[in-house]
Structures are given as C-alpha cells and as structure tokens.
Design a protein around this motif. Structure first.
Motif, PDB file in Angstrom:
ATOM      1  N   SER A 405       0.824  -1.204   0.000  1.00 49.47           N
ATOM      2  CA  SER A 405       0.000   0.000   0.000  1.00 49.47           C
ATOM      3  C   SER A 405       0.860   1.256   0.000  1.00 49.47           C
ATOM      4  O   SER A 405       2.029   1.244   0.427  1.00 49.47           O
ATOM      5  CB  SER A 405      -0.912   0.017   1.236  1.00 49.47           C
ATOM      6  OG  SER A 405      -0.151   0.233   2.408  1.00 49.47           O
ATOM      7  N   THR A 406       0.278   2.341  -0.466  1.00 50.26           N
ATOM      8  CA  THR A 406       0.995   3.621  -0.501  1.00 50.26           C
ATOM      9  C   THR A 406       1.411   4.053   0.899  1.00 50.26           C
ATOM     10  O   THR A 406       2.530   4.536   1.109  1.00 50.26           O
ATOM     11  CB  THR A 406       0.110   4.704  -1.139  1.00 50.26           C
ATOM     12  OG1 THR A 406      -0.255   4.301  -2.462  1.00 50.26           O
ATOM     13  CG2 THR A 406       0.851   6.033  -1.208  1.00 50.26           C
ATOM     14  N   THR A 407       0.521   3.858   1.871  1.00 46.24           N
ATOM     15  CA  THR A 407       0.826   4.218   3.252  1.00 46.24           C
ATOM     16  C   THR A 407       2.050   3.464   3.752  1.00 46.24           C
ATOM     17  O   THR A 407       2.945   4.041   4.386  1.00 46.24           O
ATOM     18  CB  THR A 407      -0.374   3.901   4.167  1.00 46.24           C
ATOM     19  OG1 THR A 407      -1.502   4.655   3.743  1.00 46.24           O
ATOM     20  CG2 THR A 407      -0.049   4.239   5.616  1.00 46.24           C
ATOM     21  N   ALA A 408       2.089   2.165   3.448  1.00 46.48           N
ATOM     22  CA  ALA A 408       3.216   1.343   3.886  1.00 46.48           C
ATOM     23  C   ALA A 408       4.519   1.821   3.272  1.00 46.48           C
ATOM     24  O   ALA A 408       5.551   1.902   3.947  1.00 46.48           O
ATOM     25  CB  ALA A 408       2.961  -0.118   3.518  1.00 46.48           C
ATOM     26  N   LEU A 409       4.494   2.155   2.003  1.00 46.33           N
ATOM     27  CA  LEU A 409       5.704   2.607   1.322  1.00 46.33           C
ATOM     28  C   LEU A 409       6.173   3.959   1.856  1.00 46.33           C
ATOM     29  O   LEU A 409       7.382   4.204   1.980  1.00 46.33           O
ATOM     30  CB  LEU A 409       5.455   2.687  -0.179  1.00 46.33           C
ATOM     31  CG  LEU A 409       5.215   1.342  -0.881  1.00 46.33           C
ATOM     32  CD1 LEU A 409       4.834   1.552  -2.338  1.00 46.33           C
ATOM     33  CD2 LEU A 409       6.443   0.454  -0.779  1.00 46.33           C
ATOM     34  N   ILE A 410       5.227   4.838   2.182  1.00 50.66           N
ATOM     35  CA  ILE A 410       5.585   6.146   2.738  1.00 50.66           C
ATOM     36  C   ILE A 410       6.250   5.973   4.103  1.00 50.66           C
ATOM     37  O   ILE A 410       7.292   6.583   4.393  1.00 50.66           O
ATOM     38  CB  ILE A 410       4.342   7.050   2.853  1.00 50.66           C
ATOM     39  CG1 ILE A 410       3.853   7.450   1.456  1.00 50.66           C
ATOM     40  CG2 ILE A 410       4.656   8.290   3.698  1.00 50.66           C
ATOM     41  CD1 ILE A 410       2.555   8.226   1.466  1.00 50.66           C
ATOM     42  N   VAL A 411       5.658   5.126   4.936  1.00 51.71           N
ATOM     43  CA  VAL A 411       6.237   4.864   6.259  1.00 51.71           C
ATOM     44  C   VAL A 411       7.631   4.256   6.118  1.00 51.71           C
ATOM     45  O   VAL A 411       8.565   4.617   6.835  1.00 51.71           O
ATOM     46  CB  VAL A 411       5.329   3.944   7.090  1.00 51.71           C
ATOM     47  CG1 VAL A 411       6.025   3.504   8.371  1.00 51.71           C
ATOM     48  CG2 VAL A 411       4.022   4.645   7.420  1.00 51.71           C
ATOM     49  N   GLY A 412       7.771   3.315   5.169  1.00 55.98           N
ATOM     50  CA  GLY A 412       9.073   2.714   4.932  1.00 55.98           C
ATOM     51  C   GLY A 412      10.112   3.741   4.506  1.00 55.98           C
ATOM     52  O   GLY A 412      11.263   3.697   4.947  1.00 55.98           O
ATOM     53  N   ALA A 413       9.700   4.687   3.654  1.00 53.09           N
ATOM     54  CA  ALA A 413      10.617   5.738   3.202  1.00 53.09           C
ATOM     55  C   ALA A 413      11.033   6.650   4.354  1.00 53.09           C
ATOM     56  O   ALA A 413      12.205   7.044   4.463  1.00 53.09           O
ATOM     57  CB  ALA A 413       9.957   6.556   2.092  1.00 53.09           C
ATOM     58  N   ILE A 414      10.080   6.973   5.222  1.00 54.37           N
ATOM     59  CA  ILE A 414      10.394   7.806   6.387  1.00 54.37           C
ATOM     60  C   ILE A 414      11.364   7.083   7.320  1.00 54.37           C
ATOM     61  O   ILE A 414      12.338   7.668   7.820  1.00 54.37           O
ATOM     62  CB  ILE A 414       9.097   8.184   7.145  1.00 54.37           C
ATOM     63  CG1 ILE A 414       8.223   9.102   6.276  1.00 54.37           C
ATOM     64  CG2 ILE A 414       9.417   8.848   8.474  1.00 54.37           C
ATOM     65  CD1 ILE A 414       6.862   9.386   6.862  1.00 54.37           C
ATOM     66  N   TRP A 415      11.102   5.800   7.553  1.00 53.21           N
ATOM     67  CA  TRP A 415      11.976   4.997   8.406  1.00 53.21           C
ATOM     68  C   TRP A 415      13.392   4.928   7.818  1.00 53.21           C
ATOM     69  O   TRP A 415      14.384   5.012   8.536  1.00 53.21           O
ATOM     70  CB  TRP A 415      11.389   3.605   8.569  1.00 53.21           C
ATOM     71  CG  TRP A 415      12.179   2.681   9.469  1.00 53.21           C
ATOM     72  CD1 TRP A 415      12.976   1.636   9.103  1.00 53.21           C
ATOM     73  CD2 TRP A 415      12.232   2.739  10.892  1.00 53.21           C
ATOM     74  NE1 TRP A 415      13.525   1.032  10.203  1.00 53.21           N
ATOM     75  CE2 TRP A 415      13.079   1.681  11.320  1.00 53.21           C
ATOM     76  CE3 TRP A 415      11.640   3.554  11.855  1.00 53.21           C
ATOM     77  CZ2 TRP A 415      13.350   1.439  12.666  1.00 53.21           C
ATOM     78  CZ3 TRP A 415      11.917   3.305  13.204  1.00 53.21           C
ATOM     79  CH2 TRP A 415      12.759   2.264  13.586  1.00 53.21           C
ATOM     80  N   PHE A 416      13.476   4.782   6.498  1.00 54.70           N
ATOM     81  CA  PHE A 416      14.779   4.737   5.824  1.00 54.70           C
ATOM     82  C   PHE A 416      15.507   6.062   5.995  1.00 54.70           C
ATOM     83  O   PHE A 416      16.721   6.092   6.243  1.00 54.70           O
ATOM     84  CB  PHE A 416      14.580   4.427   4.338  1.00 54.70           C
ATOM     85  CG  PHE A 416      15.857   4.230   3.574  1.00 54.70           C
ATOM     86  CD1 PHE A 416      16.509   3.003   3.591  1.00 54.70           C
ATOM     87  CD2 PHE A 416      16.411   5.266   2.838  1.00 54.70           C
ATOM     88  CE1 PHE A 416      17.699   2.816   2.897  1.00 54.70           C
ATOM     89  CE2 PHE A 416      17.598   5.088   2.133  1.00 54.70           C
ATOM     90  CZ  PHE A 416      18.237   3.852   2.166  1.00 54.70           C
ATOM     91  N   ALA A 417      14.767   7.174   5.877  1.00 54.27           N
ATOM     92  CA  ALA A 417      15.377   8.498   6.038  1.00 54.27           C
ATOM     93  C   ALA A 417      15.915   8.683   7.458  1.00 54.27           C
ATOM     94  O   ALA A 417      17.006   9.228   7.660  1.00 54.27           O
ATOM     95  CB  ALA A 417      14.349   9.583   5.712  1.00 54.27           C
ATOM     96  N   ILE A 418      15.154   8.213   8.441  1.00 53.39           N
ATOM     97  CA  ILE A 418      15.638   8.269   9.826  1.00 53.39           C
ATOM     98  C   ILE A 418      16.903   7.433   9.967  1.00 53.39           C
ATOM     99  O   ILE A 418      17.856   7.813  10.661  1.00 53.39           O
ATOM    100  CB  ILE A 418      14.545   7.770  10.802  1.00 53.39           C
ATOM    101  CG1 ILE A 418      13.333   8.705  10.772  1.00 53.39           C
ATOM    102  CG2 ILE A 418      15.101   7.667  12.225  1.00 53.39           C
ATOM    103  CD1 ILE A 418      12.157   8.197  11.570  1.00 53.39           C
ATOM    104  N   GLY A 419      16.927   6.289   9.271  1.00 51.49           N
ATOM    105  CA  GLY A 419      18.093   5.419   9.313  1.00 51.49           C
ATOM    106  C   GLY A 419      19.342   6.098   8.773  1.00 51.49           C
ATOM    107  O   GLY A 419      20.455   5.855   9.266  1.00 51.49           O
ATOM    108  N   ILE A 420      19.178   6.945   7.761  1.00 54.36           N
ATOM    109  CA  ILE A 420      20.325   7.677   7.211  1.00 54.36           C
ATOM    110  C   ILE A 420      20.951   8.554   8.297  1.00 54.36           C
ATOM    111  O   ILE A 420      22.181   8.591   8.457  1.00 54.36           O
ATOM    112  CB  ILE A 420      19.893   8.531   6.005  1.00 54.36           C
ATOM    113  CG1 ILE A 420      19.467   7.627   4.836  1.00 54.36           C
ATOM    114  CG2 ILE A 420      21.023   9.456   5.576  1.00 54.36           C
ATOM    115  CD1 ILE A 420      18.918   8.382   3.647  1.00 54.36           C
ATOM    116  N   VAL A 421      20.091   9.242   9.057  1.00 51.81           N
ATOM    117  CA  VAL A 421      20.586  10.105  10.131  1.00 51.81           C
ATOM    118  C   VAL A 421      21.291   9.270  11.200  1.00 51.81           C
ATOM    119  O   VAL A 421      22.383   9.615  11.666  1.00 51.81           O
ATOM    120  CB  VAL A 421      19.422  10.906  10.758  1.00 51.81           C
ATOM    121  CG1 VAL A 421      19.924  11.736  11.935  1.00 51.81           C
ATOM    122  CG2 VAL A 421      18.762  11.788   9.716  1.00 51.81           C
ATOM    123  N   VAL A 422      20.657   8.158  11.589  1.00 52.79           N
ATOM    124  CA  VAL A 422      21.243   7.297  12.625  1.00 52.79           C
ATOM    125  C   VAL A 422      22.573   6.722  12.158  1.00 52.79           C
ATOM    126  O   VAL A 422      23.536   6.635  12.912  1.00 52.79           O
ATOM    127  CB  VAL A 422      20.266   6.158  12.986  1.00 52.79           C
ATOM    128  CG1 VAL A 422      20.924   5.171  13.948  1.00 52.79           C
ATOM    129  CG2 VAL A 422      18.998   6.723  13.607  1.00 52.79           C
TER     130      VAL A 422
END
Length: 430
Positions: A405-422
């Motif tokens: 779902s689009t919602t799932a992909l958006i959440v995954g992208a946000i989580w990935f972006a947080i991972g870049i910072v971490v």
C-alpha cells in the motif's frame, strides 16, 4: 574499551524450530482467510502454495548465509559481510521496522481476541498484560522461553489437527460447499493477476521464520542447524497453511457473509460447530502473545548485535551475567512495543495501520539478504545457490514490495530516512 559479553549457547535444533513455528503461528491464515479468499476468487490454497515457494527462496538464502556467518545479527550480519557496513546497517535498520511492528500486531491480536471472549477486559489492558508477562519470560532466559513456547506450540498444532479431522469428517459425510479443486483453480475460473495480488498479502503469514537466524550465537551444535531449522519451519508452515486453507475453502460458501476477518470463524460455526470456533478463538487470544515473545527476543538480539558493532548505542549490548540475555535491548524493545500496541489499541484503525506497513521493512531487508549472498560469494559461486536463488528471490521480493500500500511505502521511506541520520551519527556513539 571493555569487552562485550557474549550470549550463552543453550538452544537445540528443536528449540530453534519451536521458535520459528511459534513466531509464524500454525493458525496464521485464520485471520486473513476471508481477505485472501475474496481477492483470489477462491484460489486461496494456491495463493499459499505460491507464497511458500516465494518465501522458500528467502529461507534458502538465510540458510546459506547462516552457515557462513553464525552471528546473532541475522540479516544485519549477513549484509555487512556481503555488501559492506553501510548496507549491513540499512538491512538491520529495515528489518528492525518489521521486528518492532510484528510483536505490536501480535499483542494487539491477543488484546482483541481476549476482549471478544471477555468484553469487560479492555483491549489495551489485555495487550499490556500480555507484553509484561512475555517480557518477564524473555528476561528469565532463552531456555525458559523455549520451553514455554514449546507448550503453546503443541496446543496450537493439536487444535489444528482437530480442525483437519473434523473438516474431513464433514466433507466425507456431507460434501463440500465448493468443487474439490476450486481452492487451487478458483471458483469461477483462474485469475492470475488476482492470485498474485493475494500473494502479496499472504506473505504476511510467513514473516517471522527469519527470526531463527537471530539466535545463531545461542544454538548448540554446528552452525548449519540454524539453516536447517529455517528451511524446515518454512516448508512445514507452508504445508500447514495450504492444508487448512484448502479444507476451509471447501467448507465455505461461495459468497460468504460477514466481515472478511470472521469468514473462517463463521465457517467453523456453521460447518463443524460453535465449540471449535470458541476453542480456536481462545487459542488465538493466547498464541499471538507468544509469537510476539519470540519477536521481542529477536529484536533484542538484533539491537544487541548492532550495538556490539557500534551501529547503535553500546548500552544496548549489555548482557545479564546470570541469564545471559541482552536485557537492556529486550527492555527497550518491550517499551517500544508497549507504546505502539497500546496506541494502536486506542484507535479504530490502529490494527489496519500496523498491518499495512509491517511487511515493508522485512521485504526490503530480504532483498538485501539475497544481494548479500551474491556479494559474499563473488568469485566462488555455485550457480544455483549463489546466483539463481538470490536473483530470483530478490526479484520476487521487489515485485511483492511494489504491490504494498501507498501508506506502507511512505512509512518505509520515512523509516529509511531516519536510518540515514542514525547511520551518519551511529559510529560516533559508544
């Protein structure tokens, strides 16, 4: 820098299999049966057969890498060895999203089922109590958790056997509601697109088999038993899923009534008897909590491994001197799970939100797992194991991920972006 304490080797092959099957759950298809039956045009058994083959490719790659890299970090350790530290971090970070949400979903299932049996108990309260109890078991040691899990698993398998026998008796004496081959061919003809779409949902039933690799530093015997346990769990669970959905489809009317989530239970009540529906509902109130217990233990091992490699705060690598469990990591995962699960329990759409995103992290991490096989064995390939399986497996994971779902992909992208910072700051934390 002080030496990081190690985990204790106490788990046998049987214990690893118990953990894998308990995490998956022998009765996992019950809640999504109606959804898959409707989406596939009645070919629900075929959906699970295809999903088993697709996930079998991932299990094979896990088995390949667990023999070579017997570490607690699972896909984090494998991707680090095959693709480098950055890819390893993101593999661990992505699967962490899956590992954090799966126990929240499982605990929430326990809360919902408990509330259905005893309406006076609020969903949030039942959910919270389940988290506290299973966290205590995890903190007392991996061996105790394995023993408790074995008892719960036996109950689930016995109940599934009761359903199979009862269903066969009804089918032999009274016949089915649908043609005998329809669970594989569809009720009104085969629709390939519909079946593939349903497979993208069915893979949720398998998520968790990979948790076995998280205990690679706690098994006794050679490292290859982790791979054997992983493959065995996947094949056995797939067989059980195909069998129960085949029988369930034959006993379900072509146009079932009621909400999708209740179709299997309604089939039990109308075709076999209310007693079995009550028994399965009761087990579904207990079983998910112990599936979540395994998930929580796996999260703890993943956090421990990433902290040990200085990719997360080193405090998460603390190990209890008596029980030899990564207690800090387990407590952190328990708190996060409690917050997420209780938050979802207070929303009408809470379960839908969690379920919609739970597979994104796993599918992305599985893709990196397959790529890590190719990277790790470069220059010394065995064509089938090190090229064909991972290439096809990665292609399947990407295809299923695209159907999320689009919602799932958006959440995954946000989580990935947080991972870049971490990831940028992680190596400086110690």
């Amino acid at each position: 820098m002080s030496e990081i304490p190690t985990l204790k080797r106490t788990l046998t092959l049987r214990d690893l299999i118990v953990y894998g099957l308990l995490f998956i759950g022998p009765l996992a298809p019950v809640g999504v049966f109606g959804v898959l039956d409707g989406r596939s045009g009645g070919a629900v058994a075929l959906v699970y057969l295809i999903a088993t083959i697709a996930m079998g490719l991932t299990a094979y790659s896990y088995a390949t890498m667990s023999t070579e890299i017997p570490k607690a970090g699972s896909v984090f350790s494998y991707a680090t060895a095959g693709l480098g530290k950055a890819a390893g971090f993101f593999a661990g970070w992505l699967v962490l999203l899956d590992y954090l949400l799966i126990p929240s979903v499982a605990y929430l299932f326990t809360g919902i089922a408990t509330n259905a049996l005893v309406p006076e108990i609020p969903i949030w309260l039942a959910t919270g109590v389940a988290i506290l109890l299973t966290t205590t078991v995890n903190l007392l040691g991996v061996r105790l958790a394995a023993v408790v899990g074995f008892v719960v698993l036996v109950v689930e398998i016995v109940l599934l056997a009761v359903f199979v026998v009862a269903a066969l008796v009804v089918l032999i004496s009274e016949g089915g509601q649908r043609p005998w081959l329809s669970p594989f061919t569809g009720v009104s003809g085969f629709d390939f697109t519909a079946v593939v779409g349903a497979v993208s949902v069915a893979v949720l039933s398998y998520l968790g088999f990979d948790a076995i690799a998280s205990f690679a530093e706690e098994n006794v015997g050679p490292s290859r038993i982790v791979g054997r346990a992983t493959l065995f769990c996947l094949v056995l669970a797939g067989g059980l899923f195909v069998l129960q959905t085949y029988l369930g489809a034959l006993l379900t009317p072509v146009d079932p009534s009621g909400p999708d989530g209740q179709v299997f239970y309604e089939m039990l009540r109308s075709s076999i008897g209310p007693w079995l529906a009550v028994m399965i509902t009761t087990v579904k109130a207990i079983g998910p909590a112990f599936s979540a217990m395994v998930a929580q233990a796996a999260v703890g091992r993943l956090l421990y491994s990433m902290a040990r490699e200085s990719r997360l705060p080193r405090q998460l690598a603390a190990v209890d001197s008596r029980t030899k469990t990564p207690w800090t990591a387990i407590l952190v995962s328990a708190v996060l799970t409690l917050v997420i699960a209780v938050w979802a329990a207070g929303r009408d759409d809470g379960l839908d939100i969690l379920v919609s995103i739970v597979d994104v992290g796993a599918l992305a991490a599985f893709t990196l797992l397959h790529l890590s096989v190719i990277g790790y064995f470069r220059g010394r390939y065995r064509v089938f194991a090190h090229l064909v399986v991972p290439v096809v497996g990665a292609a399947v994971m990407i295809a299923v991920l695209a159907l999320s779902s689009t919602t799932a992909l958006i959440v995954g992208a946000i989580w990935f972006a947080i991972g870049i910072v971490v990831n940028v700051t992680g190596s400086r934390v110690g």
